[in-house]
Scaffold this motif. Structure first.
Motif, PDB file in Angstrom:
ATOM      1  N   ALA A 192       0.793  -1.267   0.101  1.00  0.00           N
ATOM      2  CA  ALA A 192       0.025  -0.044  -0.143  1.00  0.00           C
ATOM      3  C   ALA A 192       0.864   1.355  -0.015  1.00  0.00           C
ATOM      4  O   ALA A 192       0.501   2.211  -0.646  1.00  0.00           O
ATOM      5  CB  ALA A 192      -0.903   0.035   1.042  1.00  0.00           C
ATOM      6  N   ILE A 193       2.144   1.569   0.875  1.00  0.00           N
ATOM      7  CA  ILE A 193       2.895   2.415   1.019  1.00  0.00           C
ATOM      8  C   ILE A 193       3.786   2.572  -0.432  1.00  0.00           C
ATOM      9  O   ILE A 193       3.511   3.840  -0.962  1.00  0.00           O
ATOM     10  CB  ILE A 193       3.914   2.182   1.801  1.00  0.00           C
ATOM     11  CG1 ILE A 193       3.218   2.278   3.440  1.00  0.00           C
ATOM     12  CG2 ILE A 193       5.031   3.466   1.834  1.00  0.00           C
ATOM     13  CD1 ILE A 193       3.997   1.860   4.336  1.00  0.00           C
ATOM     14  N   CYS A 194       4.082   1.501  -1.144  1.00  0.00           N
ATOM     15  CA  CYS A 194       4.803   1.731  -2.361  1.00  0.00           C
ATOM     16  C   CYS A 194       3.771   1.986  -3.553  1.00  0.00           C
ATOM     17  O   CYS A 194       4.121   2.905  -4.277  1.00  0.00           O
ATOM     18  CB  CYS A 194       5.401   0.334  -2.686  1.00  0.00           C
ATOM     19  SG  CYS A 194       6.875   0.223  -1.614  1.00  0.00           S
ATOM     20  N   TRP A 195       2.851   1.427  -3.764  1.00  0.00           N
ATOM     21  CA  TRP A 195       1.587   1.688  -4.649  1.00  0.00           C
ATOM     22  C   TRP A 195       0.756   2.958  -4.536  1.00  0.00           C
ATOM     23  O   TRP A 195       0.216   3.387  -5.342  1.00  0.00           O
ATOM     24  CB  TRP A 195       1.027   0.285  -5.043  1.00  0.00           C
ATOM     25  CG  TRP A 195       1.725  -0.529  -5.842  1.00  0.00           C
ATOM     26  CD1 TRP A 195       2.522  -1.548  -5.494  1.00  0.00           C
ATOM     27  CD2 TRP A 195       1.660  -0.605  -7.298  1.00  0.00           C
ATOM     28  NE1 TRP A 195       2.910  -2.131  -6.721  1.00  0.00           N
ATOM     29  CE2 TRP A 195       2.682  -1.511  -7.529  1.00  0.00           C
ATOM     30  CE3 TRP A 195       1.368   0.421  -8.362  1.00  0.00           C
ATOM     31  CZ2 TRP A 195       2.681  -2.003  -9.049  1.00  0.00           C
ATOM     32  CZ3 TRP A 195       1.760   0.067  -9.660  1.00  0.00           C
ATOM     33  CH2 TRP A 195       2.302  -1.066  -9.987  1.00  0.00           C
ATOM     34  N   GLY A 196       0.710   3.364  -3.220  1.00  0.00           N
ATOM     35  CA  GLY A 196      -0.102   4.443  -2.833  1.00  0.00           C
ATOM     36  C   GLY A 196       0.125   5.752  -3.849  1.00  0.00           C
ATOM     37  O   GLY A 196      -0.776   6.319  -4.323  1.00  0.00           O
ATOM     38  N   PRO A 197       1.446   6.078  -3.744  1.00  0.00           N
ATOM     39  CA  PRO A 197       1.531   7.284  -4.655  1.00  0.00           C
ATOM     40  C   PRO A 197       1.210   7.244  -6.107  1.00  0.00           C
ATOM     41  O   PRO A 197       1.010   8.259  -6.864  1.00  0.00           O
ATOM     42  CB  PRO A 197       3.219   7.455  -4.508  1.00  0.00           C
ATOM     43  CG  PRO A 197       3.395   6.844  -3.174  1.00  0.00           C
ATOM     44  CD  PRO A 197       2.443   5.777  -3.113  1.00  0.00           C
ATOM     45  N   PHE A 198       1.193   6.073  -6.559  1.00  0.00           N
ATOM     46  CA  PHE A 198       0.929   5.958  -8.081  1.00  0.00           C
ATOM     47  C   PHE A 198      -0.689   5.613  -8.227  1.00  0.00           C
ATOM     48  O   PHE A 198      -1.254   6.135  -9.152  1.00  0.00           O
ATOM     49  CB  PHE A 198       1.515   4.693  -8.758  1.00  0.00           C
ATOM     50  CG  PHE A 198       1.299   4.498 -10.023  1.00  0.00           C
ATOM     51  CD1 PHE A 198       2.298   5.350 -10.957  1.00  0.00           C
ATOM     52  CD2 PHE A 198       0.553   3.749 -10.686  1.00  0.00           C
ATOM     53  CE1 PHE A 198       1.723   4.980 -12.364  1.00  0.00           C
ATOM     54  CE2 PHE A 198       0.437   3.422 -12.064  1.00  0.00           C
ATOM     55  CZ  PHE A 198       1.001   4.098 -12.754  1.00  0.00           C
ATOM     56  N   ASP A 246       4.290  16.065 -12.744  1.00  0.00           N
ATOM     57  CA  ASP A 246       5.169  14.994 -13.172  1.00  0.00           C
ATOM     58  C   ASP A 246       6.122  14.489 -12.202  1.00  0.00           C
ATOM     59  O   ASP A 246       6.255  13.308 -12.135  1.00  0.00           O
ATOM     60  CB  ASP A 246       5.929  15.644 -14.292  1.00  0.00           C
ATOM     61  CG  ASP A 246       5.200  16.185 -15.448  1.00  0.00           C
ATOM     62  OD1 ASP A 246       4.047  15.479 -15.830  1.00  0.00           O
ATOM     63  OD2 ASP A 246       5.603  17.165 -16.187  1.00  0.00           O
ATOM     64  N   TRP A 247       6.501  15.119 -11.233  1.00  0.00           N
ATOM     65  CA  TRP A 247       7.613  14.699 -10.165  1.00  0.00           C
ATOM     66  C   TRP A 247       6.578  13.675  -9.495  1.00  0.00           C
ATOM     67  O   TRP A 247       7.435  12.673  -8.924  1.00  0.00           O
ATOM     68  CB  TRP A 247       8.126  15.733  -9.154  1.00  0.00           C
ATOM     69  CG  TRP A 247       7.084  16.517  -8.461  1.00  0.00           C
ATOM     70  CD1 TRP A 247       6.386  17.628  -8.653  1.00  0.00           C
ATOM     71  CD2 TRP A 247       6.780  15.952  -7.162  1.00  0.00           C
ATOM     72  NE1 TRP A 247       5.584  17.834  -7.626  1.00  0.00           N
ATOM     73  CE2 TRP A 247       5.806  16.933  -6.551  1.00  0.00           C
ATOM     74  CE3 TRP A 247       7.075  14.881  -6.362  1.00  0.00           C
ATOM     75  CZ2 TRP A 247       5.034  16.791  -5.195  1.00  0.00           C
ATOM     76  CZ3 TRP A 247       6.392  14.799  -5.204  1.00  0.00           C
ATOM     77  CH2 TRP A 247       5.537  15.747  -4.513  1.00  0.00           C
ATOM     78  N   LEU A 248       5.449  13.817  -8.879  1.00  0.00           N
ATOM     79  CA  LEU A 248       4.558  12.924  -8.175  1.00  0.00           C
ATOM     80  C   LEU A 248       4.422  11.574  -9.022  1.00  0.00           C
ATOM     81  O   LEU A 248       4.455  10.319  -8.293  1.00  0.00           O
ATOM     82  CB  LEU A 248       3.475  13.359  -8.011  1.00  0.00           C
ATOM     83  CG  LEU A 248       2.407  12.795  -6.809  1.00  0.00           C
ATOM     84  CD1 LEU A 248       3.082  12.347  -5.563  1.00  0.00           C
ATOM     85  CD2 LEU A 248       1.151  13.327  -6.668  1.00  0.00           C
ATOM     86  N   PHE A 249       4.175  11.736 -10.357  1.00  0.00           N
ATOM     87  CA  PHE A 249       3.847  10.504 -11.097  1.00  0.00           C
ATOM     88  C   PHE A 249       5.125   9.683 -11.261  1.00  0.00           C
ATOM     89  O   PHE A 249       5.249   8.553 -11.073  1.00  0.00           O
ATOM     90  CB  PHE A 249       3.600  11.035 -12.417  1.00  0.00           C
ATOM     91  CG  PHE A 249       3.287   9.954 -13.471  1.00  0.00           C
ATOM     92  CD1 PHE A 249       1.759   9.229 -13.438  1.00  0.00           C
ATOM     93  CD2 PHE A 249       4.150   9.367 -14.336  1.00  0.00           C
ATOM     94  CE1 PHE A 249       1.826   8.146 -14.352  1.00  0.00           C
ATOM     95  CE2 PHE A 249       3.888   8.194 -15.212  1.00  0.00           C
ATOM     96  CZ  PHE A 249       2.680   7.754 -15.267  1.00  0.00           C
ATOM     97  N   VAL A 250       6.384  10.399 -11.650  1.00  0.00           N
ATOM     98  CA  VAL A 250       7.796   9.803 -11.431  1.00  0.00           C
ATOM     99  C   VAL A 250       8.010   8.918 -10.165  1.00  0.00           C
ATOM    100  O   VAL A 250       8.336   7.761 -10.140  1.00  0.00           O
ATOM    101  CB  VAL A 250       8.613  10.743 -11.755  1.00  0.00           C
ATOM    102  CG1 VAL A 250      10.111   9.914 -11.850  1.00  0.00           C
ATOM    103  CG2 VAL A 250       8.522  11.368 -13.237  1.00  0.00           C
ATOM    104  N   VAL A 251       7.673   9.686  -9.221  1.00  0.00           N
ATOM    105  CA  VAL A 251       7.997   9.182  -7.896  1.00  0.00           C
ATOM    106  C   VAL A 251       7.192   8.049  -7.780  1.00  0.00           C
ATOM    107  O   VAL A 251       7.552   6.832  -6.964  1.00  0.00           O
ATOM    108  CB  VAL A 251       7.875  10.147  -6.507  1.00  0.00           C
ATOM    109  CG1 VAL A 251       7.865   9.323  -5.315  1.00  0.00           C
ATOM    110  CG2 VAL A 251       8.918  11.472  -6.610  1.00  0.00           C
ATOM    111  N   GLY A 252       5.972   7.919  -7.713  1.00  0.00           N
ATOM    112  CA  GLY A 252       4.879   6.888  -7.684  1.00  0.00           C
ATOM    113  C   GLY A 252       5.164   5.914  -8.484  1.00  0.00           C
ATOM    114  O   GLY A 252       5.101   4.522  -8.024  1.00  0.00           O
ATOM    115  N   TYR A 253       5.803   5.946  -9.704  1.00  0.00           N
ATOM    116  CA  TYR A 253       5.970   5.048 -10.646  1.00  0.00           C
ATOM    117  C   TYR A 253       7.263   4.180 -10.121  1.00  0.00           C
ATOM    118  O   TYR A 253       7.117   2.727 -10.191  1.00  0.00           O
ATOM    119  CB  TYR A 253       6.389   5.559 -12.021  1.00  0.00           C
ATOM    120  CG  TYR A 253       6.665   4.643 -12.989  1.00  0.00           C
ATOM    121  CD1 TYR A 253       5.666   3.707 -13.641  1.00  0.00           C
ATOM    122  CD2 TYR A 253       7.942   3.837 -13.400  1.00  0.00           C
ATOM    123  CE1 TYR A 253       6.155   2.724 -14.693  1.00  0.00           C
ATOM    124  CE2 TYR A 253       8.528   3.023 -14.294  1.00  0.00           C
ATOM    125  CZ  TYR A 253       7.396   2.464 -15.071  1.00  0.00           C
ATOM    126  OH  TYR A 253       7.850   1.588 -15.826  1.00  0.00           O
TER     127      TYR A 253
END
Length: 318
Positions: free
Chosen positions: A241-247, A267-274
């Motif tokens: 949940a922690i790792c996939w939450g930002p994506f 874009d930075w949030l998308f990159v971090v989430g990915y």
């Protein structure tokens, strides 16, 4: 020099050399630890009679979901990061994102299946053996993967899997189809996570109740192995949940936002989430080794056997 059509399809996105090395190193580390850790999990379950049970068949299935991305998409992703561009063609890009999507959906539904299994084992122990024979468990795993495959197909069919230059690969684009984004939010996240939370809340309530009664009346106890296995699987879910939450959470927000009022995802949030989501695939093998003594002991035995084999080979060739 790439053809113009290919260059326009996969534009170059240059970042600093330091960030390039960091991202490529992160995926390389993830792929190596993913393969080694999950192979240790599989070999441990196969070789150790204490671990060879119905519940751990889902653990093997989850390990397979993690391994498939390390074997195929991640090596290509490393190459794309180092070249600041995807250079392997559109077919490979679409296949890689399909496998990555199948891995994600397979992981979340295997985690859901594990939670249901733990719930039945701890909260409904009298019927557990009838529900989870080895044969029925294999059937449940087959259904889990069939459902995962069915759920990943719509993203491919409606063209929502597109190249994103900031992550150097094809991925699910939230804005490609609003209806599909809502469906993804519901079936890929809300339903399985709700089921997992329900099962684990029920287990936590029972564990607390049993411990309270043990202190007061000393009549009922949970088996130590059951609690240990539950804590291990709960840790797997929390890290997932922690790792996939930002994506995933931005997709939830965009999917359920009123038409025309969806927020713009930086874009930075998308990159971090990915990349955070990618990193999750290497964690499960470590979690089993940290939280479960049986897995930890089997890890040590397998690694010592491998070291002894390598030493014998070195002596033989010298």
């Amino acid at each position: 020099m790439l053809p113009a059509s290919n260059s326009s399809l996969f534009p170059v996105y240059k970042i600093s050399k330091g960030m390039t090395v960091f991202l490529a190193g992160l995926i390389l580390f993830t792929a190596i630890v993913d393969i080694l850790g999950n192979l240790l999990v599989i070999f441990s379950v196969v070789q150790n009679k204490k671990l060879r049970n119905a519940g751990n068949m889902f653990v093997i299935s989850l390990s397979v979901a993690d391994i498939i991305v390390a074997v195929y998409p991640y090596p290509l992703l490393i190459g794309a990061i180092l070249q600041n561009q995807w250079t392997f063609g559109n077919t490979q890009c679409q296949i890689s994102v399909m496998i990555h999507g199948l891995s994600f959906i397979g992981s979340v539904y295997n985690i859901m299946a594990i939670a249901i299994n733990r719930w039945c084992c701890i909260c409904h122990s009298t019927t557990y053996e009838n529900l989870y024979s080895m044969r029925s468990t294999c059937f449940y795993i087959f259904l889990t993967w069939m459902l995962s495959f069915i759920l990943v197909l719509p993203m491919f069919l409606v063209g929502a899997l597109q190249y994103h230059p900031h992550v150097y690969s094809c991925t699910f684009i939230f804005t490609a189809n609003v209806s599909l984004t809502v469906g993804v939010a519901v079936f890929h996240f809300i339903i399985p996570v709700t089921v997992v939370i329900y099962c684990y809340v029920q287990i936590w309530v029972l564990v607390i109740q049993v411990k309270y009664r043990v202190r007061q009346e000393s009549k009922q106890k949970l088996k130590p192995g059951e609690v240990r296995n539950f804590l291990t699987m709960f840790a797997v879910f929390v890290l997932f949940a922690i790792c996939w939450g930002p994506f995933s959470i931005p997709g939830l927000i965009m999917g359920f936002s009123p038409p025309g009022k969806a927020p713009i995802i930086p874009d930075w949030l998308f990159v971090v989430g990915y990349f955070t989501a990618c990193f999750n695939s290497c964690l499960n093998g470590m979690v089993y080794g940290v939280f479960n003594q049986n897995f930890r002991q089997e890890y040590k035995r397998i690694l010592w056997s491998l070291c002894a084999l390598v030493l014998r080979w070195i002596k033989y060739f010298n």
